[in-house]
Design an enzyme around this catalytic site. Structure first.
Site, PDB file in Angstrom:
ATOM      1  N   GLY A   1       0.839  -1.419  -0.155  1.00 52.44           N
ATOM      2  CA  GLY A   1      -0.024  -0.087  -0.191  1.00 52.44           C
ATOM      3  C   GLY A   1       0.770   1.253  -0.046  1.00 52.44           C
ATOM      4  O   GLY A   1       0.232   2.271  -0.431  1.00 52.44           O
TER       5      GLY A   1
ATOM      6  N   ASP B   1       9.794  -5.616   7.845  1.00 53.18           N
ATOM      7  CA  ASP B   1       8.698  -4.580   8.343  1.00 53.18           C
ATOM      8  C   ASP B   1       8.937  -4.150   9.704  1.00 53.18           C
ATOM      9  O   ASP B   1       8.396  -4.777  10.733  1.00 53.18           O
ATOM     10  CB  ASP B   1       7.221  -5.368   8.065  1.00 53.18           C
TER      11      ASP B   1
ATOM     12  N   ARG C   1       6.181 -13.001   0.780  1.00 53.88           N
ATOM     13  CA  ARG C   1       5.743 -13.135   2.224  1.00 53.88           C
ATOM     14  C   ARG C   1       4.885 -14.655   2.390  1.00 53.88           C
ATOM     15  O   ARG C   1       4.284 -15.107   1.498  1.00 53.88           O
ATOM     16  CB  ARG C   1       4.851 -12.216   2.684  1.00 53.88           C
TER      17      ARG C   1
ATOM     18  N   ARG D   1      14.394   0.069   0.470  1.00 53.56           N
ATOM     19  CA  ARG D   1      14.823  -1.085   1.065  1.00 53.56           C
ATOM     20  C   ARG D   1      15.404  -2.084   0.156  1.00 53.56           C
ATOM     21  O   ARG D   1      14.740  -2.225  -0.837  1.00 53.56           O
ATOM     22  CB  ARG D   1      13.373  -1.420   1.633  1.00 53.56           C
TER      23      ARG D   1
ATOM     24  N   LYS E   1       9.724   2.652  -0.152  1.00 51.00           N
ATOM     25  CA  LYS E   1       8.730   2.922   0.900  1.00 51.00           C
ATOM     26  C   LYS E   1       8.442   4.004   1.171  1.00 51.00           C
ATOM     27  O   LYS E   1       9.202   4.847   1.449  1.00 51.00           O
ATOM     28  CB  LYS E   1       9.085   2.054   2.242  1.00 51.00           C
TER      29      LYS E   1
ATOM     30  N   ASP F   1      -2.472   7.342   1.710  1.00 48.80           N
ATOM     31  CA  ASP F   1      -1.588   8.141   0.790  1.00 48.80           C
ATOM     32  C   ASP F   1      -0.319   7.458   0.338  1.00 48.80           C
ATOM     33  O   ASP F   1       0.290   8.112  -0.825  1.00 48.80           O
ATOM     34  CB  ASP F   1      -1.414   9.396   1.397  1.00 48.80           C
TER      35      ASP F   1
ATOM     36  N   ASP G   1       1.627 -11.316   6.738  1.00 48.41           N
ATOM     37  CA  ASP G   1       2.226 -10.536   5.783  1.00 48.41           C
ATOM     38  C   ASP G   1       3.318  -9.812   6.027  1.00 48.41           C
ATOM     39  O   ASP G   1       3.884  -9.162   5.150  1.00 48.41           O
ATOM     40  CB  ASP G   1       1.019  -9.585   5.331  1.00 48.41           C
TER      41      ASP G   1
END
EC number: 2.7.7.-
Length: 497
Positions: free
Chosen positions: A90, A259, A180, A173, A110, A122, A249
């Site tokens: 996202g 993450d 995943r 990254r 990211k 956003d 995820d």
């Protein structure tokens, strides 16, 4: 002139429903905070070009570099135990893949703008979480723990609106892949066996090439993921790391920590510690991480059932057999790690109990996890069979009841007599297993506050310098090894990005 990134993309060759093609969204005024020059060299990139105006524009998402095929990956996932059939990237966009010294690596931005999976968001990232992930992922790498890496952090000159307006940033990254557990769940939930097979074949080619020669390649893939996760979570525990949001995820099949949103490290040892503001019931608490890892891997096994065997009963048997191996692999890695932390090069039946008794005593006496083990390395008996009194007192001072430590230490010293090797070698072994410096939560927060509120990145640079050498004594930075007042109680982390 050669391309800025020598892309050699493979994920973009998969079927179109594996992702949504999307370009990064331009920002107002990109400015480089930091480039990881050493990592750039390892990736076969030119750090000087990456620091040029053209390079910074690429790292900010302002310009799509030659050879890139930007995309946002589709995946599903269990979030705090509840299944969400469509999540996806996202706020992250995969530019492509490069092949460096250590093999194939993803290059992902990211915070580079909305994607087909943004769910009304956003697609942006705030500066604080970007700096946290850069710092902690690089610290984990220095600790020797498999992790995604940070190539660059860039401010955007724009604000993002969360609870308040915050400065925006983009993180570049680097990962062995971004596949995943939830990637497999995405296709399984749709009954898309061919998509599932294509993803599994891609994963085998990328992460488990030897599995292609196995009698059951998909069982071998599952075995490989289980093995890597068992080893990874064991390493987390030995340095006091709490991931904070172990949703399916957020579990990489490559066995890398990924993450870092609400991550943190133990100060005072308490296995029930959970810092994340959204983990109200402690599902992802420090001591619960092995159980959750197995739960997540069970979800992966379920997703792979159609590939494990055409016979449903046999498929379930294959999955169960694979999952049964997790406990033994985790325990071997975890207790092997604890033995190293205690200076034990050999294994005895009573070693897990010895380590467990120390941890129990630490919890009861509110001892600092990192300092206890680091100081223990200085308290090993010397050539005369006796420890240095000052070193012993330094450990004892960490316990509310120092005599509780004394009672445990007697058994530890007796166990050390079974070991070959001299005290100096043992001390060196323990120093290599017990870091002096971790990303202390209060120091990370101070760094973020300085950057966000005062545009002062000096604390960020200092922490990066210190944490690049976690196992070395650094007298000039001794204050960064100290825990916060009160042992860090009440500390909370937030996903943020």
């Amino acid at each position: 002139m050669t391309a800025l990134f020598p892309f050699d993309n493979s994920y973009a060759r998969l079927p179109s429903h594996f992702f949504g093609r999307v370009a990064p969204t331009a920002v107002e005024a990109p400015r480089l905070i930091r480039l990881n020059r050493a990592l750039a060299v390892d990736l076969g990139l030119d750090p000087d070009r990456l620091e040029s105006p053209e390079g910074v524009e690429v790292l900010a998402g302002q310009r799509v570099p030659e050879g890139a095929e930007p995309l946002a990956a589709a995946y599903a996932g269990h979030q705090f135990g509840q299944f969400v059939p469509q999540l996806g990237d996202g706020r992250a966009i995969l530019l492509g893949e490069v092949v460096g010294r250590d093999g194939r690596r993803d290059i992902q931005l990211k915070g580079s703008g909305p994607t087909p999976f943004s769910r009304r968001g956003d697609g942006r990232a705030a500066l604080g979480p970007v700096l946290r992930e850069y710092l902690v992922s690089e610290a984990m790498h220095a600790l020797g723990i498999p992790t995604t890496r940070a190539l660059a952090a860039v401010t955007t000159g724009e604000q993002v609106i969360r609870e308040t307006a915050l400065p925006g940033a983009v993180l570049t990254r680097v990962a062995s892949s971004h596949i995943r557990v939830g990637s497999f769940q995405f296709f399984a939930a749709r009954g898309d066996v061919e998509g599932l097979r294509a993803l599994a074949d891609h994963a085998i080619a990328r992460h488990d090439p030897e599995a292609a020669r196995a009698d059951n390649p998909y069982r071998a893939l599952l075995d490989g993921v289980i093995r890597r996760q068992a080893a990874l979570v064991a390493r987390w525990l030995t340095v006091g790391f709490i991931h904070g949001v172990m949703n399916t995820d957020n579990m990489s099949i490559a066995g890398e920590t990924i993450d870092y949103g609400p991550c943190a490290f133990l100060d005072t040892y308490d296995p029930a510690t959970a810092f994340s503001s959204i983990d109200r019931h402690g599902r992802y608490a420090y001591g619960n991480q092995p159980r959750i890892a197995l739960w997540n891997l069970t979800r992966l096994a379920e997703a792979l059932l159609p590939l494990l065997s055409e016979d449903e009963t046999q498929a379930v048997a294959e999955a169960e057999a694979a999952l049964t191996g997790f406990a033994g692999q985790f325990e071997a890695a975890y207790h092997g790690g604890l033995n190293c932390k205690l200076g034990l090069a050999t294994t005895r039946d009573g070693d897990p109990a010895l380590a467990g008794d120390l941890l129990k005593t630490m919890a009861e006496n509110e001892a600092d996890f990192t300092l206890t083990f680091r100081r223990l390395g200085e308290a090993v008996p010397g050539p005369d069979g006796e420890p240095d009194p000052a070193a012993v007192e330094a450990v004892r001072s960490l316990f509310i009841d120092p005599t509780a430590y004394d009672r445990w230490a007697g058994g530890w010293r007796r166990r050390l007599k079974d070991e070959a090797g001299d005290a100096a070698a043992r001390r060196q072994m323990m120093r290599a297993a017990n870091p002096a410096f971790i990303p202390r939560n209060h120091r990370v927060e101070e760094m973020i506050t300085a950057a966000v509120e005062r545009q002062d990145f000096a604390p960020f640079e200092t922490l990066l310098t210190v944490l690049a050498r976690p196992y070395d004594d650094q007298p000039d930075f001794a204050q960064y090894a100290e825990p916060p007042e009160g042992g860090g109680r009440g500390y909370r982390t937030f996903c943020g990005t």
